[in-house]
Every structure is written in structure tokens, then in C-alpha cells.
Design a protein around this motif. Structure first.
Motif, PDB file in Angstrom:
ATOM      1  N   ARG A 219       0.829  -1.202   0.000  1.00 38.21           N
ATOM      2  CA  ARG A 219       0.000   0.000   0.000  1.00 38.21           C
ATOM      3  C   ARG A 219       0.864   1.254   0.000  1.00 38.21           C
ATOM      4  N   GLN A 220       1.924   1.201   0.819  1.00 41.61           N
ATOM      5  CA  GLN A 220       2.811   2.367   0.868  1.00 41.61           C
ATOM      6  C   GLN A 220       3.512   2.616  -0.465  1.00 41.61           C
ATOM      7  N   LEU A 221       3.936   1.522  -1.068  1.00 38.81           N
ATOM      8  CA  LEU A 221       4.598   1.635  -2.364  1.00 38.81           C
ATOM      9  C   LEU A 221       3.640   2.211  -3.397  1.00 38.81           C
ATOM     10  N   LEU A 222       2.397   1.746  -3.334  1.00 45.56           N
ATOM     11  CA  LEU A 222       1.380   2.221  -4.263  1.00 45.56           C
ATOM     12  C   LEU A 222       1.204   3.733  -4.121  1.00 45.56           C
ATOM     13  N   GLU A 223       1.156   4.185  -2.877  1.00 46.91           N
ATOM     14  CA  GLU A 223       0.994   5.611  -2.638  1.00 46.91           C
ATOM     15  C   GLU A 223       2.111   6.413  -3.315  1.00 46.91           C
ATOM     16  N   ARG A 224       3.326   5.911  -3.132  1.00 50.69           N
ATOM     17  CA  ARG A 224       4.474   6.612  -3.726  1.00 50.69           C
ATOM     18  C   ARG A 224       4.374   6.645  -5.242  1.00 50.69           C
ATOM     19  N   LEU A 225       3.990   5.508  -5.810  1.00 53.88           N
ATOM     20  CA  LEU A 225       3.904   5.436  -7.275  1.00 53.88           C
ATOM     21  C   LEU A 225       2.829   6.375  -7.807  1.00 53.88           C
ATOM     22  N   VAL A 226       1.708   6.411  -7.100  1.00 54.96           N
ATOM     23  CA  VAL A 226       0.606   7.273  -7.543  1.00 54.96           C
ATOM     24  C   VAL A 226       1.047   8.734  -7.508  1.00 54.96           C
ATOM     25  N   ARG A 227       1.764   9.092  -6.427  1.00 52.82           N
ATOM     26  CA  ARG A 227       2.227  10.477  -6.290  1.00 52.82           C
ATOM     27  C   ARG A 227       3.230  10.821  -7.390  1.00 52.82           C
ATOM     28  N   TYR A 228       4.154   9.894  -7.612  1.00 55.34           N
ATOM     29  CA  TYR A 228       5.157  10.147  -8.638  1.00 55.34           C
ATOM     30  C   TYR A 228       4.510  10.315 -10.008  1.00 55.34           C
ATOM     31  N   SER A 229       3.512   9.475 -10.294  1.00 58.25           N
ATOM     32  CA  SER A 229       2.946   9.529 -11.647  1.00 58.25           C
ATOM     33  C   SER A 229       2.219  10.846 -11.894  1.00 58.25           C
ATOM     34  N   GLN A 230       1.744  11.490 -10.814  1.00 58.17           N
ATOM     35  CA  GLN A 230       1.142  12.814 -11.014  1.00 58.17           C
ATOM     36  C   GLN A 230       2.154  13.788 -11.610  1.00 58.17           C
ATOM     37  N   PHE A 231       3.363  13.742 -11.039  1.00 53.18           N
ATOM     38  CA  PHE A 231       4.386  14.665 -11.533  1.00 53.18           C
ATOM     39  C   PHE A 231       4.840  14.305 -12.943  1.00 53.18           C
ATOM     40  N   ARG A 232       4.883  13.001 -13.208  1.00 53.73           N
ATOM     41  CA  ARG A 232       5.293  12.594 -14.545  1.00 53.73           C
ATOM     42  C   ARG A 232       4.280  13.114 -15.565  1.00 53.73           C
ATOM     43  N   ASN A 233       3.004  13.002 -15.237  1.00 51.56           N
ATOM     44  CA  ASN A 233       1.975  13.497 -16.150  1.00 51.56           C
ATOM     45  C   ASN A 233       1.994  15.021 -16.236  1.00 51.56           C
ATOM     46  N   ALA A 234       2.278  15.675 -15.101  1.00 50.85           N
ATOM     47  CA  ALA A 234       2.376  17.139 -15.115  1.00 50.85           C
ATOM     48  C   ALA A 234       3.516  17.566 -16.035  1.00 50.85           C
ATOM     49  N   ALA A 235       4.615  16.777 -16.048  1.00 55.07           N
ATOM     50  CA  ALA A 235       5.736  17.087 -16.937  1.00 55.07           C
ATOM     51  C   ALA A 235       5.272  17.043 -18.387  1.00 55.07           C
ATOM     52  N   GLY A 236       4.375  16.107 -18.690  1.00 55.60           N
ATOM     53  CA  GLY A 236       3.838  16.011 -20.050  1.00 55.60           C
ATOM     54  C   GLY A 236       3.081  17.281 -20.416  1.00 55.60           C
ATOM     55  N   SER A 237       2.322  17.818 -19.478  1.00 58.85           N
ATOM     56  CA  SER A 237       1.564  19.028 -19.781  1.00 58.85           C
ATOM     57  C   SER A 237       2.500  20.233 -19.889  1.00 58.85           C
ATOM     58  N   LEU A 238       3.585  20.218 -19.100  1.00 66.11           N
ATOM     59  CA  LEU A 238       4.577  21.292 -19.236  1.00 66.11           C
ATOM     60  C   LEU A 238       5.201  21.261 -20.629  1.00 66.11           C
ATOM     61  N   ARG A 239       5.432  20.043 -21.141  1.00 64.45           N
ATOM     62  CA  ARG A 239       6.046  19.949 -22.469  1.00 64.45           C
ATOM     63  C   ARG A 239       5.176  20.643 -23.517  1.00 64.45           C
ATOM     64  N   THR A 240       3.881  20.422 -23.419  1.00 63.12           N
ATOM     65  CA  THR A 240       2.962  21.050 -24.377  1.00 63.12           C
ATOM     66  C   THR A 240       3.073  22.577 -24.285  1.00 63.12           C
ATOM     67  N   ALA A 241       3.073  23.086 -23.061  1.00 64.51           N
ATOM     68  CA  ALA A 241       3.170  24.541 -22.875  1.00 64.51           C
ATOM     69  C   ALA A 241       4.503  25.056 -23.414  1.00 64.51           C
ATOM     70  N   TRP A 242       5.562  24.289 -23.179  1.00 65.61           N
ATOM     71  CA  TRP A 242       6.901  24.668 -23.654  1.00 65.61           C
ATOM     72  C   TRP A 242       6.912  24.774 -25.169  1.00 65.61           C
ATOM     73  N   GLU A 243       6.308  23.768 -25.825  1.00 60.15           N
ATOM     74  CA  GLU A 243       6.318  23.777 -27.288  1.00 60.15           C
ATOM     75  C   GLU A 243       5.572  24.983 -27.826  1.00 60.15           C
TER      76      GLU A 243
END
Lengths: 255, 191, 191
Positions: A104-128
Motif C-alpha cells: 500500500r505504501q509503495l502504491l501511494e508513492r507510485l501514484v504520487r510520482y505519476s502525477q508529476f510525470r503526467n504534469a511534466a507532459g503538460s509542461l512539455r505542451t506549454a513549452w512547445e
């Protein structure tokens, strides 16, 4: 996982090993360990390093890629070993932490990390869309500056200071400690065994030398003593001292 | 043109940074309302397609920028290059900084699961991340944050314009899938 | 507005130095006549009193400048601006330009080992570094150098007064040796 990936990608390390538990190429050993077919406790990393140093001396060839690969794999093995060593303590500390809770703890970490990974994707769009836009970078003409440039506000010496580091030759990376490490690990093991025989128990702080590298060698030697079943290591809290106690009885005195 | 709008125009032309509306009014010694009216007149004058430059709202203020359809000519003439591409690792680190700032190197590493030393250095060098003092915790680690250049290059008025982090949460299906994979692993290890 | 005039407008807006009339035509890939027509249209648009900025003919060409009756607002604004610090990255870039000028962006990036796009822009903005024409090499890259404001800020009367690099017993005039040493080190660092 990372070690596995690089084992596939990088050139093979051509090193034949002759260990107690394994006889064959180094790469095969790593693969077998990763597949849990060989217990990592059975493998003495210091022996592998020593063999590699001898191999380098024998062939007289230094393949940078293969050696980097070797260092990565050896580091991965050491990391696995030290993790296993810590596991005992961690389990004592979190006795209630069942596998489900850990998951469960590992899952929490992964879920949190994936938010930032997806946010990075949206930053890329803005950057372009926006990064190439052109803004004016021009100084304000002197006549329009109320806050005048003060003559000599900065000393010209700071310019020389700023350039000097770039003029200095970058140091040649010193790799000599790699060979030294293998040798001193053997020596350090011998020293610790003697203390263990005499005292039966000692602490890491009491026997560790001063230097950082030297302490690391002592630590690796402790890991070896643990893996060979000669000593038991105890650490009651994180970063606390390590108590080392003898497991095997001293050799019987004959006559 | 509106006399006050002309003065705003001169200020926007001279400043290399976006100017906040209240600073514009202050510099022109006019009320905020007069300033807002003049700015509106200026926006009408510089509506897209009229001039070779446009008004942009970025980084907490207003600034002029070259109209997108004129950018190619300008680039050819000035030799200005587009900023270097950001690698996935840099973008990811930047996202962590932008959402959590002020944030320490250790906190960034914890979220990403890897040391982010190199990425932070590269972002600092590009002016996208800056050191913003030190934390009040043991060791007084450096705090990192984003600045005006970050907002400008990503076309944001302020960090509040970043989409909420919750928008990027995994879907329920994905979470379920990871959960069952983790449980399978845990069981295998428990055996 | 005339499409070609919009492009000229964008060029004049972005350039920190006056642009020669024949270079304007070249930049817009049009004939000299078309360029002259567009410039005339722009002059009409920016006739005195219309905008807060005007077109001025100065030595070396045409440039935008703040209209005289708006200058006081600009002064009030710049008086309130806080001076910026020079970060280590900016100082290092400035030192490379000062000792090696004229120097291209690519050369600066090579000896520093990092892209210096942002640092150069920030130094230009502060008036410490300026574009000084183009190199005679393929691609005709822009050459950068320091200017009068740089000398004043550092209390120098000319670049010959730059301090010698004592640790290396190099004088400020021994540019070739500094250059070759920087390049050799850059290469070694890249290995």
C-alpha cells in the motif's frame, strides 16, 4: 531492476570467475543472482573485484566500457547485499508492516510520482507553444536610466576569478583506489577476524579507521563476515553504532 | 492614441521584463482605473494581426512580444536560437519544483526516486530554476523554486495557472492494476 | 498594417542596435524598393505623437526610440527598478566574453561546457554584452562583445585594463593563449 536492464544493454564483461559457489563467466553469475538461482549471500564480492583487478593486469588491456559495466554491476550486487542486511532490522522495527501494508505504501508513492510525470507532459505542451516566443532583450538607453550605472561598482578582479576555474586543467580521474580497495579489503578482513577471535564482540566505531574510504572498506569487510556466517551484526537504530559478534566457535585448541 | 496609452507603450517597450499593472500605473502617476483603461486601449491597438508585435500577459505582468507569424524572419535576422529542448528528466524535475516550491533537493529526490542533482544544475543553468534561500531544518538545505523566466517560457501568468496536480492523477483502472501487481509481488515474497 | 511593415516593425522592436536600410530588405527577403515602401508605411504609423515610441534615423540605420514626451515616465520607472545581481553563471559568461571578444555563442558554450543562451540574453538585457556584427564563418554567427556600460561598471577605461590572469601568468592581451587553453580544457572535460 536497473542492474538487469544494463546487463542487457552494455557490452559483456569478459571475466571468468572461479568462486566456491560458481565457476564461469561474470555475466552469467549476475544473471543467475538476478533470477534468484544463486543466493547472493554465497557470493564474495571482494573476490570478484580482486579477480577483475588480476584480469586487468593479465590482459594489459583496459576497456573503458567493459570496466564501467563491471563497476555498475558490482555496485548493484553490493547494494542488494546491503539491503538484505538491513532487512532484518527493518522487519524488527516494523513488525506490523505486513506485505499488504508495504504494497500500500509503495502504491501511494507510485501514484504520487505519476502525477508529476503526467504534469511534466503538460509542461512539455506549454513549452512547445510558448518557449520560442521572442521578447526584447535590450538595455535601457543611458539617457532614460534614472538609476545610473555607478563607475567601478564591481571590481575587475571578479572577472579574472570567474575565468580562472575554466583555465585550470580538469583533474585526471584517479582510479588507483579501485585496486587498493580490493587489496585492503582482504587485509581488513584479516584484521577484523583477529579482533573477533580475541574479543568475541566489538563495535564498528571502535575498530573503524578515520578516513572515509577506509571506513567504507571496514564496512564492506563487515558485510563479508556477515555473509560468510562468521559474525552477526546488530544495529538498534538508524545511523547507530553496529555491534559485531562472533557466531562460529573459535577453532579448538589442540594439545 | 490615448495619451496615457502612449506612455504605457513606452514603458512596455523599454522594460525587458513583464510589468505588473499596478507598477505601470505607479510609473505613470495615474490611478489604477486610468491605467486599466489605457492598457485596454493599448490592447485594442495591438490586437493580433495588426502589428508585428503583440501584448502578452505573462509572469505576473504585461509585455510586448514579436507576433508569432513574424518570429521566423526575426530569428533569421538576429540569429537567435530557440531554447534547447528539455529532456524528460529535466521536465519531470521542473514539474516537481514548480508544484512543490520552495522545495529541497532531498524532497525532489524522494518524489522522483532518483537523485536529481544533475537535472537541478541544468535547470539552474538555463535560468528555469533558482535558489531561493535555505530551509529552517537541520543542515539548512537550499530551497529551489521557479522564477520569472519559467513563467515566460511556459506562457504562464503565475504559478496558480498550473493545472491542479489532481488533474494528473492516475485513473482508477491504472491504480487497480498497479495495486494488484504489487500484491502479487508481496505474496510471492512472503512465501 | 502592410504585411511587410509588420515584419520590419518586429525586427526593429527586437534589435538592440540600429539596422541599416539595406539589411532590412535583406532580412525580409524583399527588394530594396519593397523594403523602402514598407519602411515608409512604418514611418507614417509611428509619426511623432501617434505612439509612445518613434522611428529614429541614427548613425548606422533605423531604430525605435522612446518618444520625448514619454521619457519622464520611463525614468521614473527605471529609477524604481532594483538592480540585478550577477549570478556566478552570468559572471563566468561575462568573463569569457570580456577576455575573448569578439566571440560567438557557440564558442562561449563550448568553453563553458553548457549552453549559454540564457546567460547571454540576461547580460544583453543589462547592457553588459552586445552584439557586434557577424563572423565571417559559415552560418555567419553573431559576434558578442562588451560595451561601454561594461567598462564603466567595472571601472575600466579600456579592455586592455582587464586584470591579468595571474595564476597562469597571462596578460589580458594574450587572447590567443587564453583561447587555446580554454578550448583544450573544454575538450578534456568532454572526454
Amino acid at each position: 531492476m536497473r542492474a538487469e536492464a544494463s546487463a542487457v544493454a552494455a557490452p559483456p564483461v569478459m571475466l571468468e570467475l572461479d568462486l566456491d559457489v560458481f565457476d564461469g563467466p561474470f555475466d552469467l553469475l549476475v544473471t543467475l543472482i538476478l533470477r534468484d538461482e544463486i543466493d547472493i549471500w554465497e557470493v564474495r564480492v571482494s573476490r570478484i573485484i580482486a579477480e577483475y583487478v588480476v584480469h586487468l593486469a593479465d590482459t594489459g588491456e583496459f576497456d573503458l566500457d567493459a570496466t564501467s559495466q563491471f563497476v555498475v554491476l558490482v555496485a548493484a550486487l553490493l547494494e542488494m547485499k546491503s539491503r538484505l542486511l538491513l532487512e532484518e532490522d527493518v522487519e524488527e522495527e516494523f513488525e506490523d508492516l505486513d506485505p499488504d501494508e508495504a504494497a500500500r505504501q509503495l502504491l501511494e508513492r507510485l501514484v504520487r510520482y505519476s502525477q508529476f510525470r503526467n504534469a511534466a507532459g503538460s509542461l512539455r505542451t506549454a513549452w512547445e507553444e510558448h518557449s520560442a516566443r521572442l521578447y526584447r532583450h535590450a538595455p535601457v538607453p543611458a539617457g532614460l536610466l534614472r538609476r545610473r550605472v555607478v563607475d567601478g561598482a564591481l571590481s575587475a578582479g571578479v572577472l579574472a576569478d570567474a575565468l580562472t576555474p575554466l583555465l585550470r586543467e580538469p583533474p585526471v580521474p584517479d582510479t588507483s583506489h579501485l585496486a587498493d580497495l580490493a587489496v585492503s579489503l582482504v587485509k581488513e578482513l584479516r584484521r577484523l577476524r583477529l579482533i573477533l577471535d580475541d574479543e568475541g564482540e566489538f563495535t564498528f566505531a571502535a575498530v573503524a579507521p578515520r578516513g572515509r574510504l577506509e571506513r567504507a572498506v571496514t564496512f564492506f569487510a563487515l558485510l563479508e563476515l556477515h555473509s560468510s556466517g562468521e559474525a552477526r551484526l546488530r544495529q538498534t537504530r538508524h545511523f547507530g553504532d553496529i555491534v559485531v559478534s562472533r557466531i562460529t566457535a573459535p577453532a579448538p585448541v589442540i594439545g | 492614441m490615448h495619451p496615457l496609452a502612449r506612455r504605457l507603450e513606452a514603458l512596455l517597450f523599454i522594460s525587458s521584463r513583464p510589468i505588473a499593472a499596478d507598477r505601470l500605473a505607479e510609473a505613470c502617476a495615474c490611478t489604477d482605473e486610468e491605467g486599466a483603461d489605457a492598457l485596454q486601449a493599448l490592447r485594442t491597438e495591438y490586437a493580433t494581426g495588426v502589428h508585428g508585435i503583440e501584448i502578452r500577459d505573462v509572469a505576473g505582468g504585461v509585455t510586448f512580444a514579436v507576433a508569432d507569424d513574424c518570429a521566423e524572419d526575426v530569428r533569421r535576422f538576429t540569429g537567435a536560437e530557440k531554447p534547447d529542448e528539455l529532456t524528460p528528466a529535466l521536465l519531470e524535475t521542473l514539474a516537481v519544483v514548480a508544484y512543490l516550491e520552495p522545495v529541497t533537493r532531498a524532497e525532489i529526490a524522494e518524489v522522483r526516486g532518483v537523485s536529481s542533482e544533475y537535472a537541478l544544475g541544468a535547470l539552474e543553468e538555463r535560468g528555469l530554476v533558482e535558489q531561493q534561500g535555505r530551509a529552517d531544518t537541520p543542515g539548512a538545505p537550499v530551497l529551489y523554486g521557479t522564477g520569472e523566466r519559467f513563467l515566460r517560457l511556459f506562457g504562464l501568468t503565475s504559478r496558480n495557472e498550473l493545472p491542479p496536480l489532481e488533474e494528473f492523477s492516475l485513473g482508477a483502472d491504472e491504480v487497480d492494476e498497479i495495486r494488484s501487481r504489487l500484491h502479487a509481488n508481496a505474496e510471492r515474497r512472503a512465501q
